[in-house]
Design an enzyme around this catalytic site. Structure first.
Site, PDB file in Angstrom:
ATOM      1  N   THR A 175      35.439  40.973  37.764  1.00 31.26           N
ATOM      2  CA  THR A 175      34.796  42.232  37.354  1.00 31.26           C
ATOM      3  C   THR A 175      33.418  42.408  37.978  1.00 31.26           C
ATOM      4  OG1 THR A 175      35.961  42.231  35.258  1.00 31.26           O
ATOM      5  CG2 THR A 175      33.911  43.448  35.306  1.00 31.26           C
TER       6      THR A 175
ATOM      7  N   SER B  58      40.739  37.304  38.948  1.00 28.15           N
ATOM      8  CA  SER B  58      40.960  35.857  38.802  1.00 28.15           C
ATOM      9  C   SER B  58      42.331  35.508  38.234  1.00 28.15           C
ATOM     10  CB  SER B  58      39.848  35.206  37.968  1.00 28.15           C
ATOM     11  OG  SER B  58      39.977  35.528  36.608  1.00 28.15           O
TER      12      SER B  58
ATOM     13  N   ASP C 107      38.562  35.828  33.520  1.00 24.33           N
ATOM     14  CA  ASP C 107      39.865  35.518  32.903  1.00 24.33           C
ATOM     15  C   ASP C 107      40.286  34.069  33.112  1.00 24.33           C
ATOM     16  OD1 ASP C 107      40.015  38.093  32.021  1.00 24.33           O
ATOM     17  OD2 ASP C 107      41.490  38.763  33.492  1.00 24.33           O
TER      18      ASP C 107
ATOM     19  N   GLN D 179      47.190  25.722  18.969  1.00 22.96           N
ATOM     20  CA  GLN D 179      46.824  27.119  19.172  1.00 22.96           C
ATOM     21  C   GLN D 179      45.510  27.442  18.467  1.00 22.96           C
ATOM     22  OE1 GLN D 179      50.466  29.680  18.814  1.00 22.96           O
ATOM     23  NE2 GLN D 179      51.463  27.689  18.879  1.00 22.96           N
TER      24      GLN D 179
HETATM   25  N1  ASP Z   1      40.229  40.557  35.306  1.00 25.46           N
HETATM   26  C1  ASP Z   1      38.903  40.102  35.619  1.00 25.46           C
HETATM   27  C2  ASP Z   1      39.003  38.773  36.337  1.00 25.46           C
HETATM   28  O1  ASP Z   1      39.118  37.762  35.709  1.00 25.46           O
HETATM   29  C3  ASP Z   1      38.085  39.982  34.400  1.00 25.46           C
HETATM   30  C4  ASP Z   1      36.642  39.600  34.598  1.00 25.46           C
HETATM   31  O2  ASP Z   1      36.199  39.221  35.651  1.00 25.46           O
HETATM   32  O3  ASP Z   1      35.885  39.713  33.623  1.00 25.46           O
HETATM   33  O4  ASP Z   1      39.004  38.745  37.520  1.00 25.46           O
END
Ligand code: ASP
Length: 329
Positions: free
Chosen positions: A12, A56, A88, A267
């Site tokens: 992100t 990611s 992620d 979990q």
């Molecule tokens: N989907 C994004 C990633 O992990 C989420 C983030 O970076 O916060 O690449």
């Protein structure tokens, strides 16, 4: 001035909203990072590299190996390394780097953001500034620096999708906090003297199953026809699994009989997996299942992939799993 290598891998942090749905997708922020956050150049002399630029979710073994090699080859050229990474799977990559780059005598720091640098109110700028400043300090492990907290990477979990407090280290206190001053708890840091060594490679033979109430293991017996090497079952609470109905104990015994060791996690995110606490765990333990203890599922999974690169012998897998490699236990 310290020399730092800033490695942009995506997430992100550098994404831009794409029309018309405003979905976030990788953009080219790495080309301008030092212009967008000019205060970085007052903290260190920084080179920027972008080996890949991905969400990611698409980062795995290949990228972990690429990153560890890239860092290892430049180990003597820099005083520290900062990786901008999607949130992620940041904890998986941090675990992987901690198992591939051993005996660190410099910091390797992962950071990212919940909101892109290009947007107002973004957490990207502060996270990056914090990570760069930390990377100039005498820290000798793989860390995640996020929302003004310093965590051991392989102890960390992503706990929030929306809060800037995205990470926690449920079974190990943060190594430090960043406020008006940077306060690091030296007593808990890894203190390797080096020299660093590189242990590349992972083998993808681990199946992870999250057991649910009334979920029958019958669905999963066909897995034994595949080339799997390790089973990681996520039970309830301290590692309990249902039996005799549905009969997960029989599933565990079948797996072990076939030479596929079984590890049990939970979990729940905090506390010890202790299979001797309840009958539903004790029977699994007596059948030869192994507890992952206080390790995060992420670190346990990545550690097993690393171990499979080194051995496929069930006893050796179990022995190596319980060895302390990089502060993950
Ligand atoms: N989907 C994004 C990633 O992990 C989420 C983030 O970076 O916060 O690449």
């Amino acid at each position: 001035m310290k020399k730092i290598l800033l490695i942009h891998t995506g997430g992100t942090f550098g994404m831009m909203p794409m029309e018309p749905e405003q979905t976030l997708a990788p953009a080219k922020v790495q080309d301008h990072i030092l212009n967008l956050v000019p205060e970085l150049t007052r903290l260190a002399e920084i080179d920027v590299l972008t080996p890949f630029n991905k969400d990611s979710s698409n980062v795995g073994i290949e990228e972990w190996d690429l990153l560890s090699r890239l860092i290892y080859e430049r180990w003597h050229d820099y005083d520290g390394f900062v990786i901008i990474h999607g949130t992620d799977t940041m904890t998986y990559t941090a675990s992987a780097l901690s198992f591939s780059l051993r005996n660190l005598n410099k910091p390797v720091i992962l950071t990212g953001s919940q909101r892109p640098l290009s947007q107002s109110r973004s957490d990207a700028r502060l996270n990056l500034i914090d990570a760069i400043e930390l990377s100039t300090m005498d820290l000798r492990e793989v860390l995640i620096v996020f929302n003004q907290k310093i965590f051991r990477g392989n102890r960390t979990k992503k706990i929030s999708i929306k809060s800037y407090h995205a990470f926690e280290s449920p079974n190990f206190p943060p190594l430090g906090e960043i406020g008006v001053t940077i306060d690091v708890d030296n007593s808990r840091l890894l203190k390797s003297e080096g020299p660093v060594f590189h242990l590349p490679g992972f083998y993808p033979g681990v199946v992870v199953l999250a057991v649910q109430p009334s979920l029958t293991p019958e669905y999963f017996y066909s897995l034994f026809d595949q080339d799997i090497k390790v089973m990681l079952l996520l039970g309830f609470g301290s590692g309990n699994l249902p039996f005799p109905k549905p009969d997960w104990l029989k599933f565990i015994k079948t797996s072990i009989d076939r030479g596929i060791p079984v590890f049990i996690g939970s979990q729940s995110i905090q506390g010890d997996v202790n299979l001797s606490l309840y009958e539903c765990g004790r029977q699994a333990l007596e059948s030869g299942a192994q507890s992952i203890g206080q390790m995060t599922v992420e670190a346990a999974y990545v550690k097993l992939l690393k171990i499979l690169r080194l051995t496929s012998h069930p006893d050796a897998i179990i022995r190596m799993f319980h060895e302390k490699w990089a502060g993950e236990i």
